[in-house]
Design a protein around this motif. Structure first.
Motif, short mmCIF file in Angstrom:
data_model
loop_
_atom_site.label_atom_id
_atom_site.label_comp_id
_atom_site.label_asym_id
_atom_site.label_seq_id
_atom_site.Cartn_x
_atom_site.Cartn_y
_atom_site.Cartn_z
N TRP A 38 0.83 -1.20 0.00
CA TRP A 38 0.00 0.00 0.00
C TRP A 38 0.86 1.25 0.00
N ARG A 59 -9.19 9.23 -8.64
CA ARG A 59 -10.07 8.68 -7.59
C ARG A 59 -11.53 8.89 -7.96
N ARG A 62 -12.82 6.77 -10.63
CA ARG A 62 -12.63 5.37 -10.27
C ARG A 62 -11.64 4.66 -11.19
N PRO A 65 -8.42 2.59 -7.90
CA PRO A 65 -9.09 2.25 -6.64
C PRO A 65 -8.25 2.66 -5.44
N PHE A 66 -8.92 2.96 -4.33
CA PHE A 66 -8.22 3.36 -3.11
C PHE A 66 -9.04 2.96 -1.89
N LYS A 67 -8.36 2.91 -0.78
CA LYS A 67 -9.02 2.68 0.51
C LYS A 67 -8.72 3.88 1.39
N LYS A 68 -9.72 4.31 2.12
CA LYS A 68 -9.52 5.46 2.99
C LYS A 68 -9.56 5.00 4.44
N VAL A 69 -8.51 5.31 5.18
CA VAL A 69 -8.43 5.00 6.60
C VAL A 69 -8.31 6.33 7.32
N CYS A 73 -5.72 8.39 2.27
CA CYS A 73 -6.04 7.48 1.17
C CYS A 73 -4.84 6.57 0.93
N TYR A 74 -5.12 5.28 0.76
CA TYR A 74 -4.10 4.29 0.46
C TYR A 74 -4.43 3.64 -0.87
N TYR A 75 -3.39 3.37 -1.65
CA TYR A 75 -3.54 2.79 -2.98
C TYR A 75 -2.74 1.50 -3.05
N ASP A 79 -2.57 -2.12 -8.16
CA ASP A 79 -3.46 -1.29 -8.97
C ASP A 79 -2.68 -0.22 -9.72
#
Length: 90
Positions: A38, A59, A62, A65-69, A73-75, A79
């Motif tokens: 990540w 982002r 789309r 893709p990413f995850k938000k914590v 934002c983490y990629y 990807d």
């Protein structure tokens, strides 16, 4: 036991050498050999050589893709590799 005296010039020389070594270690930190799973936004921007706005568009569309914590934002590195392999230019 022999006593060595350090001068200010010795310390300055050490500082310069230390920073040079740190710079060498830091270059290429986000290249393919890194293989971290990540990456954060700043790391992705540096890797892809894009602006914050371009990353935001990726982002929103789309495309990436990413995850938000929390607020970060983490990629996924996989990807990013996929994105770089697909179209070339961003």
């Amino acid at each position: 036991m022999q006593l060595e005296i350090l001068t200010e010039a010795d310390l300055q020389k050490f500082k310069i050498e230390l920073f040079d070594e740190l710079k060498k270690m830091n270059t290429g930190i986000y290249v393919a050999s890194d293989h971290r799973k990540w990456l954060r936004s700043a790391e992705v921007r540096q890797l892809l050589k894009i602006s914050a706005g371009t990353l935001q568009n990726l982002r929103i569309n789309r495309t990436l893709p990413f995850k938000k914590v929390g607020s970060i934002c983490y990629y996924a590195y996989a990807d990013i590799e996929k994105l770089m392999g697909e179209g070339g230019e961003l």
